[in-house]
Design a protein around this motif. Structure first.
Motif, PDB file in Angstrom:
ATOM      1  N   ALA A   1      11.885   5.041  -0.401  1.00 47.18           N
ATOM      2  CA  ALA A   1      11.614   4.585   0.956  1.00 47.18           C
ATOM      3  C   ALA A   1      12.802   3.791   1.484  1.00 47.18           C
ATOM      4  O   ALA A   1      13.234   3.973   2.626  1.00 47.18           O
ATOM      5  CB  ALA A   1      10.349   3.736   0.978  1.00 47.18           C
TER       6      ALA A   1
ATOM      7  N   GLN B   1      10.242  -7.593  -5.697  1.00 44.22           N
ATOM      8  CA  GLN B   1       9.060  -7.080  -6.391  1.00 44.22           C
ATOM      9  C   GLN B   1       9.208  -7.214  -7.896  1.00 44.22           C
ATOM     10  O   GLN B   1       8.282  -7.612  -8.608  1.00 44.22           O
ATOM     11  CB  GLN B   1       8.830  -5.613  -6.037  1.00 44.22           C
TER      12      GLN B   1
ATOM     13  N   ARG C   1       0.706  -1.814  -4.713  1.00 44.22           N
ATOM     14  CA  ARG C   1       0.296  -0.435  -4.952  1.00 44.22           C
ATOM     15  C   ARG C   1       1.484   0.351  -5.556  1.00 44.22           C
ATOM     16  O   ARG C   1       2.543  -0.154  -5.628  1.00 44.22           O
ATOM     17  CB  ARG C   1      -0.169   0.259  -3.701  1.00 44.22           C
TER      18      ARG C   1
ATOM     19  N   GLN D   1       9.496   3.149  -3.995  1.00 43.60           N
ATOM     20  CA  GLN D   1      10.098   2.025  -3.274  1.00 43.60           C
ATOM     21  C   GLN D   1      11.589   2.248  -3.059  1.00 43.60           C
ATOM     22  O   GLN D   1      12.121   1.973  -1.997  1.00 43.60           O
ATOM     23  CB  GLN D   1       9.865   0.726  -4.057  1.00 43.60           C
TER      24      GLN D   1
ATOM     25  N   GLN E   1       2.751   9.058  -0.848  1.00 44.62           N
ATOM     26  CA  GLN E   1       2.199   7.791  -1.347  1.00 44.62           C
ATOM     27  C   GLN E   1       2.543   6.617  -0.439  1.00 44.62           C
ATOM     28  O   GLN E   1       2.575   5.478  -0.894  1.00 44.62           O
ATOM     29  CB  GLN E   1       2.708   7.521  -2.764  1.00 44.62           C
ATOM     30  N   PHE E   2       2.847   6.860   0.800  1.00 43.56           N
ATOM     31  CA  PHE E   2       3.166   5.855   1.835  1.00 43.56           C
ATOM     32  C   PHE E   2       4.428   5.058   1.532  1.00 43.56           C
ATOM     33  O   PHE E   2       5.267   4.878   2.395  1.00 43.56           O
ATOM     34  CB  PHE E   2       2.014   4.865   2.086  1.00 43.56           C
ATOM     35  N   ASN E   3       4.519   4.522   0.300  1.00 45.01           N
ATOM     36  CA  ASN E   3       5.683   3.736  -0.100  1.00 45.01           C
ATOM     37  C   ASN E   3       5.998   2.597   0.847  1.00 45.01           C
ATOM     38  O   ASN E   3       7.158   2.322   1.143  1.00 45.01           O
ATOM     39  CB  ASN E   3       6.923   4.633  -0.249  1.00 45.01           C
ATOM     40  N   LEU E   4       4.966   1.911   1.320  1.00 49.72           N
ATOM     41  CA  LEU E   4       5.213   0.681   2.066  1.00 49.72           C
ATOM     42  C   LEU E   4       5.689  -0.377   1.087  1.00 49.72           C
ATOM     43  O   LEU E   4       5.407  -0.292  -0.109  1.00 49.72           O
ATOM     44  CB  LEU E   4       3.932   0.227   2.764  1.00 49.72           C
ATOM     45  N   PHE E   5       6.394  -1.386   1.607  1.00 50.27           N
ATOM     46  CA  PHE E   5       6.878  -2.447   0.730  1.00 50.27           C
ATOM     47  C   PHE E   5       5.765  -3.481   0.572  1.00 50.27           C
ATOM     48  O   PHE E   5       5.436  -4.185   1.521  1.00 50.27           O
ATOM     49  CB  PHE E   5       8.144  -3.072   1.299  1.00 50.27           C
ATOM     50  N   PRO E   6       5.180  -3.587  -0.614  1.00 46.71           N
ATOM     51  CA  PRO E   6       3.964  -4.397  -0.764  1.00 46.71           C
ATOM     52  C   PRO E   6       4.209  -5.890  -0.601  1.00 46.71           C
ATOM     53  O   PRO E   6       3.282  -6.633  -0.341  1.00 46.71           O
ATOM     54  CB  PRO E   6       3.498  -4.074  -2.185  1.00 46.71           C
TER      55      PRO E   6
END
Lengths: 264, 449
Positions: free
Chosen positions: B346, B365, B449, B343, A107-112
């Motif tokens: 990661a 966030q 997301r 999150q 799910q990529f898990n970039l920090f939005p």
């Protein structure tokens, strides 16, 4: 899903660059989720520069196995040694291993809440205490390598799935890891975007990075892998070179699996 | 010929057309929302009539029949027979409702304190200023001590003396920093380091330059603060809006940090911390604030040694802080749970420590998600502080009530209430609007997301 048409199978296997040095050693690793025995006596050793593709049906423990390598999951029995450091409860050891092991998620898990560039510079600045200017320079180099330097100022939500996954790869590379773990990196992508991510991964393989890739992209496995591992029910059922694995599988379970995923 | 075959098979999207008329613009909006059918039209006309009645009453009561100058409530009634407001009374009681019984000639201290706080927070909204977190932290952590030493005055004791001097130093430093940012485009630390010629030296030495500069400023501030000679004003005679703002201000400022710590504690894997935080939260969340206030001012002194006799206001503030923290903890926990597990993973996989992960990835966030709830708690807390009137602190509400019991102003009840309500409305509405603004601007505001 996942046909081997995603990559042009030109029959040229990426040159392998395996050294004798063992960088990951799993010895009799066992793990349970509550009562469920998810990893059963896993033994695996990975040499520096080796590219391993791990496949198997869902629930077979393949993701759990690579997640144990950077301690996103805790194993209950057995030893895991990464770059000569024993994985235990010692926080310092865990952090040392994590600094050297990059991970790319399904799910990529970039920090939005951070821009692409900030995503890439965060860990170098806060974990390695790198000056900001230097971190940004390195980040831009890697963003160029994954071919999206022009997106550096955007937020992840503004990018396509394929672009996000490439940013995620660049973000991991910014920590200059010696080992990269990929946990189904293309499974959440639209078909049109899979190849752009696989291209980046092939490029990474060509550079001699040690890679463990959980994926169903068999074209990628044929082209890049030094070894293909098939897992089922928490065990390593079979492991072999891609040629042998695809043309001459030994176990019946492997044959069934291959016939199912390559059938259509 | 080949060209023609190509254009036959090539995909050509249809052109986009404008939407039908009548569905867009003012007419479309009116038609859709106000006059959609006979029932809608009747309801619209009824609504307009009701609105007219309300506005008419408000204008007659508040403006046309209102009395603006009078010395007693009796005079007001003689003029308008009670059919309009007696705003003259608000004028007469304005000072009390703002400051309570704080002496007239000392009220400049309260005003100055308020101005310093505003000045301290202004850099927060100036775009070119760097290090906003540090600016905000310096204000939240040290301003209360400076305010205490200014508002109470007298012999403040060594601790308050030192803390107030630190606050003064930091306040001046913040504004030097702002000036440096705007005039020279550099931060104050950078400027200090380059002036002293340490730019090329080891990074570790930079810290000592800054510490040295702070020490010099601190000594000057200490000497200056010693020269203050303020008459002591006991907290027992503080009151009015000033008291309301002191209690709710400290409550609000402390609620978020304490709430975050409690929420993290409740999610901790360490059993002792988890059990302690959970019990603390559940205990104080399940008890009415008024009970906690009563216990704080009547029961706590019984358990404390006689010579250690804290002022009532201090006990009340502690009680409010505890109550606010317990509530905030659950708000924060809700926000933490809304942050995707990926999150955390990661952040961990990159080797970030727990606190860095929380501060850099999770909290920004979570806090963005929580803004409506947090501001809701803040507004609730500000309004709840009116409960201190029950234990005899003359906040703005009780002061307004006291007005109607004064012999010259007997029966003067409605106007103080209206006045108090409108002050709370202005404060809370401003908070609400600001929170909406924050929601839009924080973190790029782009799709999560």
């Amino acid at each position: 899903m996942s046909l081997d048409t995603q990559l042009p199978d030109d029959g040229v296997h990426v040159a392998s660059a395996i050294s004798d040095e063992v960088v990951i050693e799993l010895a009799s690793v066992n793990k349970w989720f509550g009562e469920f025995h998810v990893l059963k006596d896993i033994n695996l050793s990975v040499n520096k520069g080796e590219r391993i593709v791990i496949c198997g049906p869902s629930g077979s423990g393949k993701s759990t196995m690579i997640r144990c390598i950077n301690r996103l999951e805790e194993h209950q029995a057995g030893d895991i040694i990464v770059n000569g450091t024993e994985m235990g409860t010692n926080i310092k050891n865990i952090d040392a291993i994590r600094r050297n092991v990059g991970m790319v998620f399904q799910q990529f898990n970039l920090f939005p809440h951070l821009t692409v560039l900030e995503n890439c510079t965060l860990a170098p600045i806060w974990v390695k205490n790198m000056p900001k200017a230097e971190a940004e320079k390195i980040a831009m180099q890697y963003l160029e390598r994954v071919k999206i330097p022009e997106q550096a100022a955007k937020y992840p939500g503004q990018l396509s799935g394929g672009q996000q996954q490439r940013v995620a790869i660049a973000r991991s590379l910014c920590m200059s890891p010696t080992i990269m773990l990929f946990d189904e990196p293309t499974s959440a992508l639209d078909p049109e975007m899979i190849s752009e991510v696989l291209d980046v991964m092939v490029g990474l393989a060509e550079s001699g990075m040690t890679m463990l890739v959980v994926t169903h992209e068999m074209g990628f496995a044929k082209r890049v892998a030094d070894r293909v591992i098939f897992m089922d029910q928490g065990e390593i059922v079979e492991q072999n070179t891609p040629d042998e694995f695809f043309t001459n599988p030994k176990s019946d379970r492997t044959k069934l699996f291959l016939s199912q995923i390559l059938a259509h | 010929m080949t060209d023609a075959t190509q254009s036959d098979t090539a995909f050509r999207p249809k052109p986009s057309l404008p939407p039908p008329a009548n569905t867009v613009g003012v007419v479309g909006w009116l038609r859709k929302n106000l006059f959609g059918g006979p029932i809608d039209t009747i309801l619209t006309l009824l609504g307009v009539y009701l609105l007219y009645l309300i506005v008419q009453f408000a204008v007659e009561y508040g403006i046309i029949n209102a009395v603006w100058t009078a010395d007693t409530y009796r005079e007001c009634l003689d003029i308008n027979l009670g059919e309009g407001a007696c705003w003259a009374g608000i004028g007469a009681w304005f000072n009390s409702m703002m400051y309570g019984r704080y002496p007239d000639e000392e009220q400049w201290r309260v005003n100055l304190g308020g101005i310093i706080l505003l000045l301290w927070l202004i850099p927060f909204w100036l775009p070119k200023v760097t290090g906003k977190i540090q600016v905000g932290m310096s204000a939240v952590l040290t301003f209360p001590f400076l305010a205490a030493s200014m508002f109470i005055g007298g012999d403040t004791g060594i601790f308050l003396h030192v803390m107030a001097s630190i606050a003064l130093t930091l306040f001046v430093a913040v504004w030097l920093h702002v000036a440096a940012c705007y005039v020279l485009g550099r931060s104050l630390p950078e400027l200090l380091i380059s002036i002293t010629g340490f730019t090329d030296k080891d990074d570790r030495l930079h810290k000592y330059v800054l510490l040295g500069a702070f020490a010099v400023g601190f000594v000057i501030a200490l000497i200056y603060h010693m020269s203050w000679d303020l008459v002591e004003v006991q907290t027992t005679i503080w009151g009015g809006l000033f008291l309301t703002l002191v209690i709710s201000g400290i409550g609000i400022a402390s609620a978020l940090p304490n709430g975050i710590l409690l929420a993290l504690g409740r999610r901790s894997k360490m059993p002792v911390i988890r059990v302690f935080c959970t019990s603390f939260i559940e205990l104080f969340r399940s008890v009415p604030l008024i009970t906690i206030l009563f216990m704080a001012v009547t029961m706590m002194p019984l358990f404390l040694p006689v010579e250690f006799n804290p002022p009532k206001l201090a006990m009340v503030i502690v009680a409010v802080c505890i109550f606010a923290a317990a509530y905030m903890a659950e708000t924060v926990r809700g926000g933490l749970q809304a942050v995707n597990k990926g999150q955390y993973e990661a952040a961990q996989s990159m080797g970030l420590s727990f606190w860095k992960m929380m501060a850099l990835i999770v909290m920004p966030q979570a806090l963005k998600l929580m803004i409506p709830n947090i501001v809701g708690s803040f507004m609730g807390l500000m309004k709840d502080t009116t409960l201190v009137s029950i234990i005899g602190l003359y906040d703005i509400l009780l002061m307004g009530k006291a007005a109607g019991q004064n012999p010259s102003w007997l029966g003067f009840h409605t106007e103080p209430l209206l006045f108090t309500a409108s002050i709370f409305f202005v404060l809370c509405f401003a908070m609400s609007k600001y929170s909406q603004h924050l929601e839009r601007t924080i973190g790029g505001g782009y799709g999560r997301r």
